[in-house]
Design an enzyme around this catalytic site. Structure first.
Site, PDB file in Angstrom:
ATOM      1  NE  ARG A  15      -3.912  -1.988   2.377  1.00 46.37           N
ATOM      2  CZ  ARG A  15      -4.571  -2.526   3.224  1.00 46.37           C
ATOM      3  NH1 ARG A  15      -4.134  -2.314   4.626  1.00 46.37           N
ATOM      4  NH2 ARG A  15      -5.282  -3.565   3.443  1.00 46.37           N
ATOM      5  NE  ARG A  44      19.983 -11.149   4.004  1.00 43.45           N
ATOM      6  CZ  ARG A  44      21.164 -10.818   3.437  1.00 43.45           C
ATOM      7  NH1 ARG A  44      21.953  -9.542   3.530  1.00 43.45           N
ATOM      8  NH2 ARG A  44      22.001 -11.555   2.513  1.00 43.45           N
TER       9      ARG A  44
END
Length: 118
Positions: free
Chosen positions: A16, A89
């Protein structure tokens, strides 16, 4: 399951925010990192659940539960780090891999003890 739902919701929010309609998986680099982090976590979840189940039954429930909670925490940190930058990460990735190997060891030890030593 709550972690997988959380990761999936983050992908929906990113879609979105960056206006990337399904089934597209490319677009804004931030969206791609969030999407890839969610996919990576989903890919390892069946392995984690299987090892957790076997180790919990055949090794020790407390030790297995502790490893399981630590694994979930490291995967959350992995997801959050990957969403910021790919290099963020790596630490949680190595920690979660180490915990998976620990669960493999627990599962194998428990299985061997159960079937070889009555």
């Amino acid at each position: 399951v709550l972690f997988l739902a959380y990761f999936a919701m983050q992908v929906i929010y990113a879609r979105r925010k960056y206006k990337i309609p399904p089934p597209e998986t490319t677009g804004h680099p931030e969206f791609e990192r969030i999407f890839r982090a969610q996919a990576n976590c989903s890919e390892y979840f069946p392995i984690f659940i299987s090892l957790l189940w076997v180790a919990g039954i055949f090794f020790h429930q407390g030790a297995t539960a502790a490893c399981g909670l630590l694994y979930l925490y490291t995967r959350l940190k992995y997801f959050q780090g990957y969403a910021v930058a790919p290099q963020e990460r790596l630490g949680p990735l190595y920690a979660s891999a180490w915990l998976l190997w620990l669960l493999v060891g627990q599962a194998l030890t428990g299985l061997l003890a159960h079937f070889l030593w009555p």
